[in-house]
Design an enzyme around this catalytic site. Structure first.
Site, mmCIF file in Angstrom:
data_model
loop_
_atom_site.group_PDB
_atom_site.id
_atom_site.type_symbol
_atom_site.label_atom_id
_atom_site.label_comp_id
_atom_site.label_asym_id
_atom_site.label_seq_id
_atom_site.Cartn_x
_atom_site.Cartn_y
_atom_site.Cartn_z
ATOM 1 N N LYS A 115 -8.188 23.258 5.378
ATOM 2 C CA LYS A 115 -7.419 24.286 4.654
ATOM 3 C C LYS A 115 -7.042 23.853 3.240
ATOM 4 O O LYS A 115 -7.095 24.659 2.312
ATOM 5 C CB LYS A 115 -6.156 24.675 5.435
ATOM 6 C CG LYS A 115 -6.394 25.054 6.884
ATOM 7 C CD LYS A 115 -7.167 26.350 7.030
ATOM 8 C CE LYS A 115 -7.920 26.409 8.350
ATOM 9 N NZ LYS A 115 -9.273 25.876 8.371
ATOM 10 N N GLU A 199 3.848 26.729 3.456
ATOM 11 C CA GLU A 199 3.622 28.039 2.840
ATOM 12 C C GLU A 199 4.813 28.930 3.135
ATOM 13 O O GLU A 199 5.500 28.749 4.134
ATOM 14 C CB GLU A 199 2.379 28.716 3.448
ATOM 15 C CG GLU A 199 1.085 28.355 2.784
ATOM 16 C CD GLU A 199 -0.118 29.053 3.419
ATOM 17 O OE1 GLU A 199 0.060 29.865 4.342
ATOM 18 O OE2 GLU A 199 -1.232 28.765 2.980
ATOM 19 N N HIS A 234 -3.400 34.136 19.102
ATOM 20 C CA HIS A 234 -4.507 33.825 18.190
ATOM 21 C C HIS A 234 -5.883 34.119 18.762
ATOM 22 O O HIS A 234 -6.892 33.729 18.206
ATOM 23 C CB HIS A 234 -4.424 32.375 17.698
ATOM 24 C CG HIS A 234 -3.111 32.088 17.042
ATOM 25 N ND1 HIS A 234 -2.729 32.692 15.869
ATOM 26 C CD2 HIS A 234 -2.064 31.312 17.423
ATOM 27 C CE1 HIS A 234 -1.519 32.281 15.555
ATOM 28 N NE2 HIS A 234 -1.092 31.451 16.475
ATOM 29 N N ARG A 291 -19.374 31.186 9.734
ATOM 30 C CA ARG A 291 -20.295 31.488 10.847
ATOM 31 C C ARG A 291 -20.377 33.002 11.033
ATOM 32 O O ARG A 291 -19.643 33.744 10.391
ATOM 33 C CB ARG A 291 -19.723 30.891 12.139
ATOM 34 C CG ARG A 291 -18.349 31.470 12.436
ATOM 35 C CD ARG A 291 -17.826 31.208 13.829
ATOM 36 N NE ARG A 291 -16.643 32.002 14.083
ATOM 37 C CZ ARG A 291 -15.398 31.695 13.736
ATOM 38 N NH1 ARG A 291 -15.156 30.562 13.101
ATOM 39 N NH2 ARG A 291 -14.405 32.502 14.020
#
Ligand code: MV4
Length: 492
Positions: A115, A199, A234, A291
């Site tokens: 990230k 964040e 998720h 992907r």
């Protein structure tokens, strides 16, 4: 390219092979012990046994897969999703052996797999990012300072994480130190990399992603968005394209930002750029998935483009045969993922055999699956059985088609998330388009699902009773006591 090895299993292996076949390309399947009888093995022109059932001894074993490709003289490997699809070392190994990897270059996989590296790469491209820091942080004093500057709540994320792993929301300064320590040690244990960063926490975002295609000649296009906000822990459960709430202006802005992200990492192939959209319609770049994604069919339906065909053409160094202006959105597509999980029992994996498996079909219905009636569902891999996809002229039609298709999909022997998919499609928050990533947490309980079915059972019983009372004079019920069968038996 005359022969492709598909380094995957289940629905995605079949889906890739279908396109290869359509293009006149031969296919090689690989399989583990548990998948000996799987449709993807039978569908392929050739199949290579990899080994025991655990993924580490089969679908994750790079050397076995590359050797299978060399042995069968396959010129390319398609990794599908999951398994080795986002493994830069695998892409490297494949290429080193003179085989074409159908996907981006190892560099792009590596950068986007981290990230912080991703943030660094897109710096200077003017891409909207969540307020926060771009470096790993360990110093708690500094972290406190930064958090106060960003403003609470803040989110601690693991740089090597992804798909929500290693995230922690911190609402008060007093919790920061403890949460940081936990996040760091968790990240170390889970990813072997303790880098974390901070964040601003976006409270109730929507998760919207943009499909991109990039060829080896520097052309990059986007194929609009997919709305993926309906997820549970998720794990996405319902996806659609287009999003019910994007304006043409935001769509264009997000599309352009996604193309810039692809450019920033020198992307090649089909990729997905994830964004968060907040309540004020600000969007922020989250991460890029390097992907083909599970939910790619909804994009195929609204654009008329076969994404696997494009991946293969790009791997053959062909130029994209269309421009951004050639692309437009037609109709609306919806996907419900069917997992072998019990929605009545906290989505516990449901193991067993598909005693009955009757597929829905018809206009506007696409079913991507990899199992057949009578097959046992192996417990070694992802529990997704199928993807039920509907396509209509508008969102309402796609939803109605989905509700009907779910009721026609008959699965017995294991529990599935189909009833849960129907619950979502019938929920007012979903049909109105007014939902966010907290949909499941906010609206779903097993009791509600039970109520819905209890209600349906009650209605069915009442209809039956009403019909019986109306027609009972006409009904001549057979007298079972003197059936032929019993007569024949008694004569013996
Ligand atoms: C966030 C966020 C709120 N604020 N980042 C979760 C998966 C990973 N790709 C990033 N995720 C999030 N990042 C900030 N600054 C909320 C999430 C998030 C989420 C994102 C997409 C889809 C579902 C989600 C569910 C919970 C949290």
């Amino acid at each position: 390219m005359k022969k492709i090895l598909v380094a995957n299993r289940g629905e995605i292996a079949l889906r890739i092979m279908r396109t290869a076949q359509k293009m006149g390309i031969k296919t090689v399947a690989v399989y583990s012990d548990a998948d000996r009888e799987s449709p993807h093995v039978r569908f392929a022109d050739e199949a290579v046994h990899l080994g025991n059932s655990p993924s580490s001894e089969s679908y994750l074993d790079m050397d076995k897969i590359v050797n299978a490709a060399l042995h069968t003289k396959a010129e390319a490997i398609h990794p599908g999703y999951g398994f080795l699809s986002e493994n830069a070392a695998f892409a490297q190994l494949v290429t080193k052996n003179g085989i074409s990897f159908i996907g981006p270059k190892p560099h792009a996989i590596e950068v986007m797999g981290d990230k912080l590296a991703a943030k660094e790469a897109v710096k200077g491209y003017n891409i909207p990012m969540v307020p926060g820091i771009e470096e790993a942080i360990t110093d708690i004093v500094l972290a406190k300072k930064i958090s106060q500057k960003i403003g609470f709540p803040v989110l601690i994320k693991a740089s090597a994480g992804g798909g929500g792993k290693g995230m922690r929301v911190v609402r008060h300064l007093s919790e920061l130190a403890e949460q940081m320590e936990r996040a760091i040690s968790e990240a170390k244990a889970a990813f072997g990399n303790g880098s974390v960063f901070l964040e601003k926490y976006i409270e109730s975002p929507r998760h919207i992603e943009i499909q991109v295609l990039a060829d080896t000649h520097g052309n990059i296009l986007h194929l609009f968005e997919r709305e993926c906000s309906i997820q549970r822990r998720h794990q996405k459960v319902v996806e659609e394209a287009p999003s019910a709430i994007l304006t043409p202006e935001i769509r264009t802005a997000m599309g352009e930002a996604a193309v810039k992200v692809a450019k920033a990492c020198d992307y090649v192939g089909a990729g997905t750029v994830e964004f968060l959209l907040d309540r004020e319609n600000n969007f922020y770049f989250l991460e890029m998935n390097t992907r083909l994604q599970v939910e790619h069919p909804v994009t195929e339906l609204i654009t008329g483009i076969d994404l696997v065909e494009q991946q293969i053409k790009i791997a053959r160094n062909e130029k994209l045969a269309f421009t951004q202006e050639d692309l437009s959105i037609k109709g609306h597509a919806l996907e419900v993922r069917v997992y072998a999980e019990d929605p009545m029992n906290n989505f516990l994996p449901s193991i067993g055999t598909l005693e009955i498996y009757k597929r829905p079909s018809g206009e506007g219905i696409r079913l991507d699956d990899g199992f057949e009636e009578g097959m046992a569902i192996p417990m070694y891999y992802d529990p997704m059985l199928a993807k039920l996809i509907t396509y209509g002229k508008d969102r309402e039609e796609a939803i109605q088609l989905m509700i009907r298709a779910i009721s026609k999909f008959k699965i017995k022997g294991i529990s599935t998330t189909l009833p849960f998919g129907k619950f979502v499609c019938e929920h007012e928050a979903f049909t109105s388009g007014n939902f966010d990533t907290h949909f499941v947490k906010n609206y779903f309980t097993p009791e509600l699902l039970n109520e819905q079915y209890g209600q349906e059972r009650k209605i069915a019983a009442l209809v039956g009773l009403k019909l019986f009372l109306e027609h009972k004079e006409k009904l001549k019920l057979p007298d079972y006591k003197i059936s032929n069968w019993s007569l024949k038996r008694s004569k013996k």
